[in-house]
Design a protein around this motif. Structure first.
Motif, mmCIF file in Angstrom:
data_model
loop_
_atom_site.group_PDB
_atom_site.id
_atom_site.type_symbol
_atom_site.label_atom_id
_atom_site.label_comp_id
_atom_site.label_asym_id
_atom_site.label_seq_id
_atom_site.Cartn_x
_atom_site.Cartn_y
_atom_site.Cartn_z
ATOM 1 N N GLN A 40 14.847 18.666 0.602
ATOM 2 C CA GLN A 40 14.458 20.000 1.037
ATOM 3 C C GLN A 40 13.604 19.883 2.279
ATOM 4 O O GLN A 40 12.820 18.952 2.430
ATOM 5 N N SER A 41 13.790 20.837 3.140
ATOM 6 C CA SER A 41 12.965 20.818 4.339
ATOM 7 C C SER A 41 11.526 21.119 3.939
ATOM 8 O O SER A 41 11.260 21.900 3.046
ATOM 9 N N GLN A 42 10.625 20.474 4.601
ATOM 10 C CA GLN A 42 9.221 20.652 4.272
ATOM 11 C C GLN A 42 8.749 22.014 4.756
ATOM 12 O O GLN A 42 9.149 22.474 5.825
ATOM 13 N N PRO A 43 7.930 22.679 3.964
ATOM 14 C CA PRO A 43 7.453 23.996 4.389
ATOM 15 C C PRO A 43 6.599 23.873 5.645
ATOM 16 O O PRO A 43 5.875 22.899 5.838
ATOM 17 N N GLN A 44 6.737 24.864 6.480
ATOM 18 C CA GLN A 44 5.961 24.875 7.715
ATOM 19 C C GLN A 44 4.503 25.175 7.403
ATOM 20 O O GLN A 44 4.206 26.087 6.639
#
Length: 91
Positions: A40-44
């Motif tokens: 999963q893309s890391q949260p900004q």
């Protein structure tokens, strides 16, 4: 000579059958495995607020949490200068 050809044909058929069976087993194992989770893309991170320093105790705090008074920043009302209006520190 015919016996040799017949034995070779039986052996080749046997090895072909074993290979098909092994491929089917491997395909079944692949289907039985749980799917790999996708990374999963890391949260900004939230945009950072500029830090300011308390004019009295020199502690650093975000500008939104500081009390601004006459161009200086304070961390709490108790640190405001005595001549300030305690009820309205942002004046």
């Amino acid at each position: 000579m015919a016996r040799i050809v017949l034995v070779l044909a039986v052996l080749l058929g046997f090895f072909w059958w074993l290979r098909q069976r092994a491929e089917a087993r491997q395909a079944g194992e692949r289907d039985a495995r749980p799917p790999r989770p996708r990374p999963q893309s890391q949260p900004q991170p939230a945009p950072q607020e500029p830090m300011v320093q308390c004019a009295r105790c020199a502690v650093h705090l975000p500008r939104g949490e500081a009390i601004a008074y006459r161009g200086l920043h304070y961390c709490r009302r108790a640190h405001l200068p005595p001549d300030s209006d305690a009820d309205n520190p942002a004046a």
